[in-house]
Scaffold this motif. Structure first.
Motif, PDB file in Angstrom:
ATOM      1  N   UNK A 173      37.372  48.283  53.885  1.00  0.00           N
ATOM      2  CA  UNK A 173      37.376  46.950  53.543  1.00  0.00           C
ATOM      3  C   UNK A 173      38.614  46.489  52.944  1.00  0.00           C
ATOM      4  N   UNK A 174      38.924  45.319  52.754  1.00  0.00           N
ATOM      5  CA  UNK A 174      40.093  44.691  52.216  1.00  0.00           C
ATOM      6  C   UNK A 174      39.727  43.501  51.190  1.00  0.00           C
TER       7      UNK A 174
ATOM      8  N   UNK B  92      36.339  42.728  57.214  1.00  0.00           N
ATOM      9  CA  UNK B  92      36.843  42.619  58.830  1.00  0.00           C
ATOM     10  C   UNK B  92      38.071  43.399  58.563  1.00  0.00           C
ATOM     11  N   UNK B  93      38.600  44.122  59.540  1.00  0.00           N
ATOM     12  CA  UNK B  93      39.976  44.645  59.496  1.00  0.00           C
ATOM     13  C   UNK B  93      40.703  44.560  60.639  1.00  0.00           C
ATOM     14  N   UNK B  94      41.801  43.983  60.528  1.00  0.00           N
ATOM     15  CA  UNK B  94      42.789  43.611  61.698  1.00  0.00           C
ATOM     16  C   UNK B  94      43.521  44.889  62.248  1.00  0.00           C
TER      17      UNK B  94
ATOM     18  N   UNK C 198      45.769  45.072  65.813  1.00  0.00           N
ATOM     19  CA  UNK C 198      47.332  45.231  65.731  1.00  0.00           C
ATOM     20  C   UNK C 198      47.540  46.465  66.328  1.00  0.00           C
ATOM     21  N   UNK C 199      47.007  47.456  66.164  1.00  0.00           N
ATOM     22  CA  UNK C 199      47.177  48.746  67.086  1.00  0.00           C
ATOM     23  C   UNK C 199      47.514  48.463  68.596  1.00  0.00           C
TER      24      UNK C 199
ATOM     25  N   UNK D  95      46.748  52.025  55.605  1.00  0.00           N
ATOM     26  CA  UNK D  95      47.312  50.661  55.579  1.00  0.00           C
ATOM     27  C   UNK D  95      46.414  49.784  54.605  1.00  0.00           C
ATOM     28  N   UNK D  96      47.133  48.830  54.309  1.00  0.00           N
ATOM     29  CA  UNK D  96      46.668  47.893  53.395  1.00  0.00           C
ATOM     30  C   UNK D  96      46.559  46.320  53.704  1.00  0.00           C
ATOM     31  N   UNK D  97      45.806  45.429  53.492  1.00  0.00           N
ATOM     32  CA  UNK D  97      45.526  44.281  54.147  1.00  0.00           C
ATOM     33  C   UNK D  97      45.022  43.453  52.970  1.00  0.00           C
TER      34      UNK D  97
END
Length: 144
Positions: free
Chosen positions: A90-91, A106-108, A112-113, A126-128
């Motif tokens: 999670x973020x 939700x994770x983008x 993005x990939x 990654x960090x969002x």
């Protein structure tokens, strides 16, 4: 994560239990957000007059290393919060005024990939984070 679980992690990893460490962890448990080392020091100083930045930083970085605390950087300053204590990816939304956080599930990254042609790269993490103001800070702004 709660204080007892954090203390158990400390003890299991061979680190000494102290009431000062418990009070530091309790401070984070009472806050649903990020705190700076200065905020931690100012809050604990009345109970521990000899407390220094060195002691605070040493413990904050130890707790980060043990995954008891999570970190972020805002306005060039490292901030800490009690780990969510979940293995679920999670973020966070982070209030820029009070530091309160809300978990975002939700994770983008998948989109993005796919869009950015990252298939030929090895992504190791990654960090969002989303920044803004929580409802309380919008409704009750602090005057400078």
């Amino acid at each position: 994560m709660n204080v007892q679980k954090a203390i158990t992690i400390l003890k299991d990893k061979g680190f000494k239990y102290t009431t000062k460490r418990e009070d530091l962890l309790s401070l984070f448990a009472k806050n649903n957000g990020y705190l700076t080392a200065r905020q931690v020091l100012e809050t604990l100083k009345p109970d521990y007059p000899g407390l220094s930045f060195d002691t605070i930083y040493r413990n904050l970085y130890l707790f980060e290393e043990l995954d008891i605390l999570e970190t972020t950087e805002l306005n060039g300053e490292k901030m800490f919060r009690l780990s969510c204590g979940t293995n679920e990816h999670h973020h966070h939304f982070i209030c820029l005024d009070c530091g309160k956080t809300v978990a975002l599930h939700a994770c983008p990254m998948p989109s993005i990939e796919a869009k950015e042609h990252l298939d030929k790269f090895e992504i190791t993490g990654h960090k969002f984070e989303i920044y803004g103001k929580c409802n309380h800070c919008i409704e009750h702004p602090v005057s400078s």
